[in-house]
Design an enzyme around this catalytic site. Structure first.
Site, PDB file in Angstrom:
ATOM      1  N   ARG A 117       0.839  -1.194   0.000  1.00  0.00           N
ATOM      2  CA  ARG A 117       0.000   0.000   0.000  1.00  0.00           C
ATOM      3  C   ARG A 117       0.873   1.242   0.000  1.00  0.00           C
ATOM      4  O   ARG A 117       2.015   1.202   0.479  1.00  0.00           O
ATOM      5  CB  ARG A 117      -0.978   0.018   1.181  1.00  0.00           C
ATOM      6  CG  ARG A 117      -0.342   0.161   2.567  1.00  0.00           C
ATOM      7  CD  ARG A 117      -0.108   1.575   3.018  1.00  0.00           C
ATOM      8  NE  ARG A 117       0.262   1.643   4.439  1.00  0.00           N
ATOM      9  CZ  ARG A 117       1.105   2.531   4.959  1.00  0.00           C
ATOM     10  NH1 ARG A 117       1.716   3.418   4.175  1.00  0.00           N
ATOM     11  NH2 ARG A 117       1.389   2.545   6.255  1.00  0.00           N
ATOM     12  N   GLU A 225      -6.100   7.110   8.014  1.00  0.00           N
ATOM     13  CA  GLU A 225      -5.034   7.927   8.611  1.00  0.00           C
ATOM     14  C   GLU A 225      -4.497   8.967   7.624  1.00  0.00           C
ATOM     15  O   GLU A 225      -4.051  10.047   8.030  1.00  0.00           O
ATOM     16  CB  GLU A 225      -3.905   7.032   9.086  1.00  0.00           C
ATOM     17  CG  GLU A 225      -2.789   7.791   9.785  1.00  0.00           C
ATOM     18  CD  GLU A 225      -1.668   6.886  10.248  1.00  0.00           C
ATOM     19  OE1 GLU A 225      -1.955   5.879  10.937  1.00  0.00           O
ATOM     20  OE2 GLU A 225      -0.505   7.178   9.921  1.00  0.00           O
ATOM     21  N   ARG A 229      -5.458   5.581   1.124  1.00  0.00           N
ATOM     22  CA  ARG A 229      -4.533   4.446   1.200  1.00  0.00           C
ATOM     23  C   ARG A 229      -4.867   3.562   0.003  1.00  0.00           C
ATOM     24  O   ARG A 229      -5.991   3.059  -0.081  1.00  0.00           O
ATOM     25  CB  ARG A 229      -4.685   3.688   2.513  1.00  0.00           C
ATOM     26  CG  ARG A 229      -4.167   4.456   3.770  1.00  0.00           C
ATOM     27  CD  ARG A 229      -2.689   4.507   3.787  1.00  0.00           C
ATOM     28  NE  ARG A 229      -2.089   5.260   4.878  1.00  0.00           N
ATOM     29  CZ  ARG A 229      -1.780   4.791   6.084  1.00  0.00           C
ATOM     30  NH1 ARG A 229      -2.083   3.558   6.398  1.00  0.00           N
ATOM     31  NH2 ARG A 229      -1.185   5.563   6.987  1.00  0.00           N
ATOM     32  N   CYS A 272       1.411  10.862   9.433  1.00  0.00           N
ATOM     33  CA  CYS A 272       2.414  10.403  10.397  1.00  0.00           C
ATOM     34  C   CYS A 272       3.800  10.509   9.773  1.00  0.00           C
ATOM     35  O   CYS A 272       4.018   9.996   8.664  1.00  0.00           O
ATOM     36  CB  CYS A 272       2.143   8.962  10.815  1.00  0.00           C
ATOM     37  SG  CYS A 272       3.285   8.363  12.066  1.00  0.00           S
ATOM     38  N   THR A 274       6.225   8.774  10.218  1.00  0.00           N
ATOM     39  CA  THR A 274       6.804   7.441   9.946  1.00  0.00           C
ATOM     40  C   THR A 274       6.540   6.998   8.511  1.00  0.00           C
ATOM     41  O   THR A 274       7.205   6.113   8.018  1.00  0.00           O
ATOM     42  CB  THR A 274       6.220   6.367  10.896  1.00  0.00           C
ATOM     43  OG1 THR A 274       4.802   6.265  10.652  1.00  0.00           O
ATOM     44  CG2 THR A 274       6.484   6.711  12.351  1.00  0.00           C
ATOM     45  N   ARG A 281       4.003   0.692   2.463  1.00  0.00           N
ATOM     46  CA  ARG A 281       4.210  -0.466   3.330  1.00  0.00           C
ATOM     47  C   ARG A 281       3.927  -1.707   2.508  1.00  0.00           C
ATOM     48  O   ARG A 281       2.822  -1.880   1.996  1.00  0.00           O
ATOM     49  CB  ARG A 281       3.297  -0.427   4.568  1.00  0.00           C
ATOM     50  CG  ARG A 281       3.596  -1.556   5.537  1.00  0.00           C
ATOM     51  CD  ARG A 281       2.775  -1.493   6.819  1.00  0.00           C
ATOM     52  NE  ARG A 281       3.265  -2.464   7.784  1.00  0.00           N
ATOM     53  CZ  ARG A 281       2.984  -3.761   7.777  1.00  0.00           C
ATOM     54  NH1 ARG A 281       2.175  -4.222   6.833  1.00  0.00           N
ATOM     55  NH2 ARG A 281       3.495  -4.585   8.669  1.00  0.00           N
ATOM     56  N   ARG A 313       4.991  -7.932  12.725  1.00  0.00           N
ATOM     57  CA  ARG A 313       3.845  -7.712  13.598  1.00  0.00           C
ATOM     58  C   ARG A 313       2.828  -8.816  13.366  1.00  0.00           C
ATOM     59  O   ARG A 313       2.973  -9.640  12.473  1.00  0.00           O
ATOM     60  CB  ARG A 313       3.250  -6.326  13.391  1.00  0.00           C
ATOM     61  CG  ARG A 313       2.669  -6.032  12.042  1.00  0.00           C
ATOM     62  CD  ARG A 313       2.318  -4.546  11.988  1.00  0.00           C
ATOM     63  NE  ARG A 313       1.485  -4.175  10.883  1.00  0.00           N
ATOM     64  CZ  ARG A 313       1.235  -2.906  10.566  1.00  0.00           C
ATOM     65  NH1 ARG A 313       1.731  -1.926  11.268  1.00  0.00           N
ATOM     66  NH2 ARG A 313       0.470  -2.606   9.539  1.00  0.00           N
ATOM     67  N   GLU A 318      -1.242  -3.498  13.420  1.00  0.00           N
ATOM     68  CA  GLU A 318      -0.418  -2.966  14.504  1.00  0.00           C
ATOM     69  C   GLU A 318      -0.932  -3.484  15.850  1.00  0.00           C
ATOM     70  O   GLU A 318      -2.130  -3.578  16.068  1.00  0.00           O
ATOM     71  CB  GLU A 318      -0.505  -1.421  14.522  1.00  0.00           C
ATOM     72  CG  GLU A 318       0.356  -0.768  13.460  1.00  0.00           C
ATOM     73  CD  GLU A 318       0.359   0.746  13.580  1.00  0.00           C
ATOM     74  OE1 GLU A 318      -0.639   1.358  13.176  1.00  0.00           O
ATOM     75  OE2 GLU A 318       1.350   1.289  14.085  1.00  0.00           O
TER      76      GLU A 318
HETATM   77  N1  DAR Z   1       0.676   5.656  17.335  1.00  0.00           N
HETATM   78  C1  DAR Z   1       1.595   6.460  16.527  1.00  0.00           C
HETATM   79  C2  DAR Z   1       1.818   5.759  15.169  1.00  0.00           C
HETATM   80  C3  DAR Z   1       3.124   5.328  14.770  1.00  0.00           C
HETATM   81  C4  DAR Z   1       3.238   4.585  13.447  1.00  0.00           C
HETATM   82  N2  DAR Z   1       1.979   3.953  12.959  1.00  0.00           N
HETATM   83  C5  DAR Z   1       1.126   4.601  12.136  1.00  0.00           C
HETATM   84  N3  DAR Z   1       1.402   5.775  11.595  1.00  0.00           N
HETATM   85  N4  DAR Z   1      -0.011   3.998  11.819  1.00  0.00           N
HETATM   86  C6  DAR Z   1       2.864   6.634  17.351  1.00  0.00           C
HETATM   87  O1  DAR Z   1       3.480   7.702  17.258  1.00  0.00           O
HETATM   88  O2  DAR Z   1       3.207   5.690  18.070  1.00  0.00           O
END
Ligand code: DAR
Length: 361
Positions: A117, A225, A229, A272, A274, A281, A313, A318
């Protein structure tokens, strides 16, 4: 208590919280009142949830540049980019044009669950954390029109399902739950404390939905998010074919959508930090019974996988545990400073190395 003392307490108790690790009271107090208010919205998730990994969600595409003194050190730490190293995201999908099959690792890997994705956000709208209910409803309307290009395509024909109450495409009740249980539709976001603090789950479920191809192997989430996506999924071993499916569908759809938020430095801009860069991903499910002690110990597998640049994971997303027989979801951790082709190769090479360890080679 002030924000700074709250953050200091988090820094002591949760050293993994990158927002707390890099927050500077001197920098924050020198900001204008308006900018301080903006920063507080960006870091609210990390303040409310000390166990956060990143602890921040951008609210507007410009946040990453406007608040670079706070956000860039967090991004460099997470994405393992050294202080002196330049950041200039490149994109390359060329690997999807040459064969890459998991069966080349082992015949037993000919029927693997694979998914890839990317996240995308439309520059003309605020990021999900700052959207109003009207923004969310308007955004969904724009996407519904854009989906016509896929509905009319022989390879991507399908349907849109909306969570917006009274929508002409409304999906609700057991039909919605069935799509969630099939790992096609996203679950109720209002149950996610991180997204709640980041404003990303506001106005749930208005403006949320998903496009799914008739073959159920190409899906676009609306209003999760990130604004979008876009994902491809398949069972088998043909990793290059999976990536090519995503790339073709993404290009067809993108041609009908207003410009995505993108920068030379960070690539595709995401809620995010990240996910910055490729916002990709790519993952596959692998039975690692030995490396996970029969599915009881993900940590051991995570430690081994890190050596190959992989995250591990559970199969439920998650924070979930391993599945039956130690089935886990493995994916390259890197998103930024790596291309789409390199992610595919890293997934293949990492899967090969983990499989060899699992089989005791
Ligand atoms: N709960 C956020 C998410 C971190 C990475 N995962 C995402 N973006 N779905 C944190 O800062 O831990």
């Amino acid at each position: 208590m002030t924000v700074a003392t709250d953050i200091l307490a988090i820094r002591l108790d949760h050293p993994e919280n990158l927002m707390a690790r890099y927050f500077s009271e001197r920098y924050f107090s020198a900001l204008s009142q308006d900018d301080q208010a903006r920063v507080l919205k960006i870091i609210k998730s990390g303040l409310d949830n000390p166990d956060s990994q990143m602890g921040a969600y951008a609210q507007h595409g410009g946040d990453y540049d406007d608040f670079a003194p706070l956000l860039e050190p967090m991004i460099r730490d997470y994405h393992k980019i050294a202080a002196g190293q330049g950041i200039a995201q490149k994109h390359d999908w060329s690997a999807t044009t040459s064969p890459c099959s998991l069966e080349d690792i082992d015949e037993a890997l000919r029927d693997v669950s694979m998914r890839v994705r990317v996240g995308r956000n439309v520059a003309a709208f605020p990021l999900p954390g700052a959207m109003t209910k009207a923004d969310r409803i308007e955004f969904e309307k724009v996407m519904i029109k854009a989906f016509d290009v896929l509905k009319d395509d022989p390879d991507f024909g399908g349907a849109y399902y909306s969570l917006t109450p009274k929508s002409a495409f409304e999906l609700k009740g057991q039909a919605y739950q069935d799509r969630v249980d099939a790992h096609q539709m996203f679950k109720d976001m209002s149950g996610d404390r991180y997204l709640n603090s980041g404003g990303i789950s506001s106005d749930w479920p208005f403006g949320r939905g998903m496009y799914i191809s008739a073959a159920e192997d190409f899906i676009i989430w609306v209003g999760e998010e990130d604004h979008l996506r876009i994902m491809a999924m398949k069972r088998g071993g043909d990793l290059a074919g999976l990536f090519a499916r995503l790339h073709v569908g993404l290009d067809k759809f993108s041609a009908r959508v207003p410009a995505f938020a993108h920068s030379e430095k960070y690539g595709y801009i995401t809620s995010c930090p990240t996910n910055l860069g490729t916002a990709m991903r790519a993952s596959l499910h692998m039975a690692l019974a030995k490396l996970t002690q029969g599915g009881q110990d993900l940590e051991a597998a995570k430690t081994v996988a890190q050596k190959f640049g992989l995250s591990v994971r559970g199969v439920g997303g998650e924070h979930s545990g391993a599945g039956q027989g130690g089935i886990v979801d493995i994916s390259p951790s890197a998103r930024l400073g790596i291309t789409e082709s390199e992610i595919m190769h890293r997934l293949f090479d990492g899967a090969k190395a983990l499989w060899a360890l699992e089989k005791g080679a």
